[in-house]
Scaffold this motif. Structure first.
Motif, PDB file in Angstrom:
ATOM      1  N   GLU A  92       0.832  -1.193  -0.028  1.00 31.58           N
ATOM      2  CA  GLU A  92      -0.076  -0.072   0.181  1.00 31.58           C
ATOM      3  C   GLU A  92       0.757   1.125   0.065  1.00 31.58           C
ATOM      4  OE1 GLU A  92      -3.283   0.159   3.091  1.00 31.58           O
ATOM      5  OE2 GLU A  92      -2.245   1.576   3.923  1.00 31.58           O
ATOM      6  N   ASP A 114      -0.162  -4.477   3.757  1.00 31.81           N
ATOM      7  CA  ASP A 114      -0.673  -3.213   4.149  1.00 31.81           C
ATOM      8  C   ASP A 114       0.367  -3.143   5.360  1.00 31.81           C
ATOM      9  OD1 ASP A 114      -1.471  -0.921   5.669  1.00 31.81           O
ATOM     10  OD2 ASP A 114      -3.695  -1.498   5.725  1.00 31.81           O
ATOM     11  N   LEU A 116       0.951  -1.070   7.976  1.00 32.05           N
ATOM     12  CA  LEU A 116       0.493  -0.424   8.945  1.00 32.05           C
ATOM     13  C   LEU A 116      -0.881  -0.154   8.733  1.00 32.05           C
ATOM     14  CD1 LEU A 116       0.326   1.536  11.395  1.00 32.05           C
ATOM     15  CD2 LEU A 116       1.919  -0.217  11.790  1.00 32.05           C
ATOM     16  N   ASP A 117      -1.898  -0.774   9.396  1.00 27.89           N
ATOM     17  CA  ASP A 117      -3.264  -0.626   9.058  1.00 27.89           C
ATOM     18  C   ASP A 117      -3.719   0.241  10.533  1.00 27.89           C
ATOM     19  OD1 ASP A 117      -5.665  -1.041   7.755  1.00 27.89           O
ATOM     20  OD2 ASP A 117      -6.160  -2.063   9.804  1.00 27.89           O
ATOM     21  N   GLY A 118      -4.371   1.152   9.990  1.00 32.39           N
ATOM     22  CA  GLY A 118      -4.990   2.117  11.055  1.00 32.39           C
ATOM     23  C   GLY A 118      -4.043   3.210  11.515  1.00 32.39           C
ATOM     24  N   SER A 119      -3.477   3.894  10.512  1.00 32.16           N
ATOM     25  CA  SER A 119      -2.269   4.819  10.761  1.00 32.16           C
ATOM     26  C   SER A 119      -3.079   6.003  11.409  1.00 32.16           C
ATOM     27  CB  SER A 119      -2.116   5.690   9.361  1.00 32.16           C
ATOM     28  OG  SER A 119      -1.435   4.388   8.575  1.00 32.16           O
ATOM     29  N   ASN A 209     -18.211   3.872  10.015  1.00 34.92           N
ATOM     30  CA  ASN A 209     -17.831   5.291  10.447  1.00 34.92           C
ATOM     31  C   ASN A 209     -19.221   5.946  10.132  1.00 34.92           C
ATOM     32  OD1 ASN A 209     -17.389   7.889  10.540  1.00 34.92           O
ATOM     33  ND2 ASN A 209     -15.359   7.538   9.722  1.00 34.92           N
ATOM     34  N   TRP A 243     -16.439   1.171  16.531  1.00 37.05           N
ATOM     35  CA  TRP A 243     -15.833   1.490  15.480  1.00 37.05           C
ATOM     36  C   TRP A 243     -14.542   2.053  15.734  1.00 37.05           C
ATOM     37  CZ3 TRP A 243     -15.534   0.667  10.311  1.00 37.05           C
ATOM     38  CH2 TRP A 243     -14.846   1.629   9.767  1.00 37.05           C
ATOM     39  N   ALA A 245     -11.535   2.115  14.013  1.00 40.60           N
ATOM     40  CA  ALA A 245     -11.156   2.951  12.671  1.00 40.60           C
ATOM     41  C   ALA A 245      -9.789   2.344  12.616  1.00 40.60           C
ATOM     42  CB  ALA A 245     -11.092   4.183  13.199  1.00 40.60           C
ATOM     43  N   SER A 246      -9.359   1.014  12.908  1.00 40.80           N
ATOM     44  CA  SER A 246      -8.405   0.227  12.402  1.00 40.80           C
ATOM     45  C   SER A 246      -8.869  -1.085  11.937  1.00 40.80           C
ATOM     46  CB  SER A 246      -7.434  -0.239  13.755  1.00 40.80           C
ATOM     47  OG  SER A 246      -6.664   0.869  14.137  1.00 40.80           O
ATOM     48  N   MET A 247      -8.938  -1.447  10.749  1.00 42.72           N
ATOM     49  CA  MET A 247      -9.386  -2.432  10.082  1.00 42.72           C
ATOM     50  C   MET A 247      -9.178  -3.839  10.905  1.00 42.72           C
ATOM     51  SD  MET A 247      -9.572  -4.043   6.496  1.00 42.72           S
ATOM     52  CE  MET A 247     -10.985  -5.017   5.738  1.00 42.72           C
ATOM     53  N   PHE A 261     -18.939  -5.721   9.877  1.00 42.10           N
ATOM     54  CA  PHE A 261     -17.981  -4.601   9.443  1.00 42.10           C
ATOM     55  C   PHE A 261     -18.183  -3.765   8.159  1.00 42.10           C
ATOM     56  CE2 PHE A 261     -14.261  -2.646   7.229  1.00 42.10           C
ATOM     57  CZ  PHE A 261     -13.804  -1.874   7.964  1.00 42.10           C
ATOM     58  N   TYR A 263     -16.891  -0.789   5.087  1.00 42.05           N
ATOM     59  CA  TYR A 263     -16.630   0.456   4.759  1.00 42.05           C
ATOM     60  C   TYR A 263     -17.211   0.395   3.274  1.00 42.05           C
ATOM     61  CZ  TYR A 263     -14.484   4.973   5.437  1.00 42.05           C
ATOM     62  OH  TYR A 263     -14.090   6.230   5.441  1.00 42.05           O
ATOM     63  N   LYS A 275     -13.216   2.862   0.041  1.00 42.66           N
ATOM     64  CA  LYS A 275     -11.887   3.446   0.692  1.00 42.66           C
ATOM     65  C   LYS A 275     -10.760   2.418   0.875  1.00 42.66           C
ATOM     66  CE  LYS A 275      -9.538   5.390   4.781  1.00 42.66           C
ATOM     67  NZ  LYS A 275      -9.610   6.040   5.880  1.00 42.66           N
ATOM     68  N   ARG A 277      -8.433  -1.006   0.236  1.00 45.59           N
ATOM     69  CA  ARG A 277      -7.713  -1.511  -0.649  1.00 45.59           C
ATOM     70  C   ARG A 277      -7.855  -3.161  -0.998  1.00 45.59           C
ATOM     71  NH1 ARG A 277      -5.231   3.504   1.071  1.00 45.59           N
ATOM     72  NH2 ARG A 277      -6.071   2.230   3.061  1.00 45.59           N
ATOM     73  N   GLU A 281      -6.007  -5.149   1.648  1.00 41.50           N
ATOM     74  CA  GLU A 281      -6.862  -5.143   3.052  1.00 41.50           C
ATOM     75  C   GLU A 281      -8.028  -5.955   2.776  1.00 41.50           C
ATOM     76  OE1 GLU A 281      -6.137  -0.763   4.917  1.00 41.50           O
ATOM     77  OE2 GLU A 281      -7.300  -0.805   2.864  1.00 41.50           O
TER      78      GLU A 281
HETATM   79  O1  LIG Z   1     -11.022   7.103   9.373  1.00 38.51           O
HETATM   80  P1  LIG Z   1     -12.119   6.249   8.644  1.00 38.51           P
HETATM   81  O2  LIG Z   1     -12.632   6.660   7.484  1.00 38.51           O
HETATM   82  O3  LIG Z   1     -13.112   5.873   9.715  1.00 38.51           O
HETATM   83  O4  LIG Z   1     -11.327   5.004   7.942  1.00 38.51           O
HETATM   84  C1  LIG Z   1     -10.667   4.088   9.104  1.00 38.51           C
HETATM   85  C2  LIG Z   1     -10.313   2.857   8.011  1.00 38.51           C
HETATM   86  O5  LIG Z   1      -9.132   3.342   7.415  1.00 38.51           O
HETATM   87  C3  LIG Z   1      -7.976   2.581   7.711  1.00 38.51           C
HETATM   88  O6  LIG Z   1      -7.315   3.001   8.503  1.00 38.51           O
HETATM   89  C4  LIG Z   1      -7.352   2.168   6.454  1.00 38.51           C
HETATM   90  O7  LIG Z   1      -6.058   1.722   6.439  1.00 38.51           O
HETATM   91  P2  LIG Z   1      -4.581   2.518   6.560  1.00 38.51           P
HETATM   92  O8  LIG Z   1      -4.417   3.024   7.874  1.00 38.51           O
HETATM   93  O9  LIG Z   1      -3.768   1.351   6.249  1.00 38.51           O
HETATM   94  O10 LIG Z   1      -4.643   3.506   5.320  1.00 38.51           O
HETATM   95  C5  LIG Z   1      -8.744   1.208   8.059  1.00 38.51           C
HETATM   96  O11 LIG Z   1      -7.802   0.307   8.936  1.00 38.51           O
HETATM   97  C6  LIG Z   1     -10.154   1.682   8.654  1.00 38.51           C
HETATM   98  O12 LIG Z   1     -11.088   0.726   8.851  1.00 38.51           O
END
Ligand SMILES: O=P(O)(O)OC[C@H]1O[C@](O)(COP(=O)(O)O)[C@@H](O)[C@@H]1O
Ligand SMILES: [Mg+2]
Ligand SMILES: [Mg+2]
Length: 335
Positions: A92, A114, A116-119, A209, A243, A245-247, A261, A263, A275, A277, A281
């Motif tokens: 990613e 990916d 680092l997921d949930g940046s 979200n 929620w 916000a980290s998948m 879940f 998105y 949103k 990938r 993801e």
């Molecule tokens: O901030 P939002 O719109 O709620 O999105 C959260 C989603 O975006 C992500 O953080 C996307 O992943 P990255 O952090 O790898 O870009 C998912 O882990 C999470 O489900």
């Protein structure tokens, strides 16, 4: 004392019993797991390791990269390029594929991640993770190109994720159910802590979200409205919402106690399918969730059946407890 089964022992026994984990794949999984251990150390250090905050750069998708996005990407590449198990990697965080340099032998697998997921949760000390997917290089000719990565998710040889939370847990499927390994930090080893993970078919918990509600498509709005109506509504039961916000964390909760879940595609950017990938993801999580008895759809079809057309393709994602995902999928057919 109960006997502890390590990741290595698990993989060797899977190979012995089912014979579907070639030596290169076993090495690959062990190397990814080792890289995740290194990432976990950086995550744990936080401010003390100077790993928080922005890296001051953007990735190919126009997202600001955090230091940990970049560090994790480098750790995964360094760990994987010399072992002879891979032909190339895609991430990613990289514009194009990373082919194993000529000085190393080329293997038969492709690794996608990916890193680092949930940046958005890195700097606030909330669970984050690494998601990975493994494909076979189907084209036997020498050399490797982006096309080799454009395979539907159902062709994955293995997939999983590592979640860096209160515990560090590696979740893995090689196509024969889902197993979880917890990192024993003192010993530095992965210990099998759950096998044959199963997602309950029904749930009263959804993850989406909600701030995007005004942009949703009618089927998604209908489903959430019905959940919110609770006992008095058509579903006849109260729902709870989570929620992170980290998948990785939202999927991990669903693997542990069920849930749905989403998105989904929305009207903010109608030309963008979603949103998340597809290759880094949705497909790996799709493989894990299906192997745990759950369902994964984009509202129109099974995500694992989608033929990707580009490396950084995005997709609408609905996954989790089978009966709830089926319901949202059916609502999409009604319109
Ligand atoms: O901030 P939002 O719109 O709620 O999105 C959260 C989603 O975006 C992500 O953080 C996307 O992943 P990255 O952090 O790898 O870009 C998912 O882990 C999470 O489900
Ligand atoms: Mg992600
Ligand atoms: Mg990421």
């Amino acid at each position: 004392m109960t006997k502890r089964i390590s990741l290595t022992q698990y993989l060797v026994e899977q190979q012995r019993e089912h014979g579907h984990i070639p030596a290169q794949l076993r090495l690959l999984i062990e190397v990814v797991a080792r890289a995740c251990k290194r990432i976990a150390i950086s995550v744990n250090k936080g401010e003390l390791g100077d790993v928080l905050g922005s890296a001051g750069s953007e990735n190919v998708q126009g997202e600001v990269q955090k230091k940990l996005d970049v560090i994790s990407n480098e750790v995964l590449i360094e760990a994987n390029e010399w072992g002879g198990h891979l032909a190339a990697m895609a991430s990613e965080e990289m514009d194009s594929i990373h082919v194993v340099p000529n000085r190393y032998p080329q293997g038969e697998f492709l690794l996608l991640f990916d890193p680092l997921d949930g940046s958005s949760n890195i700097d606030v000390n909330v669970s984050i993770g690494t998601i990975f997917s493994v494909l076979r290089k189907v084209n036997n000719q020498r050399g490797v190109s982006e096309e080799d990565f454009l395979q539907p998710g159902k062709q994955q040889a293995a997939a999983g994720y590592c979640i860096y939370g209160p515990q560090t847990t590696l979740v893995l499927t090689v196509g024969d159910g889902v197993a979880m390994f917890t990192l024993d930090r003192e010993m530095g080893s992965w210990v099998l802590t759950q096998e044959n993970v199963q997602i309950p078919e029904d749930t009263k918990e959804f993850a989406i979200n909600m701030s995007n509600m005004r942009h949703w498509d009618a089927p998604v709005k209908r489903y959430i409205d019905e959940c919110l109506a609770g006992k008095e509504g058509p579903r006849g039961k109260d729902f709870n919402m989570r929620w992170v916000a980290s998948m990785v964390a939202d999927v991990h909760r669903i693997l542990t106690r069920g849930g749905i879940f989403m998105y989904p595609w929305d009207k903010r950017d109608p030309d963008k399918p979603g949103k998340l990938r597809l290759l880094y993801e949705a497909n790996p999580m799709g493989f894990v969730v299906e192997q745990a008895g759950g369902m994964v759809s984009n509202g129109r079809q099974r995500i694992m059946d989608i033929q990707p057309t580009k490396l950084h393709e995005r997709v609408s994602v609905i996954l989790g407890s089978k009966n709830e995902v089926q319901r949202v999928h059916d609502y999409h057919q009604d319109v």
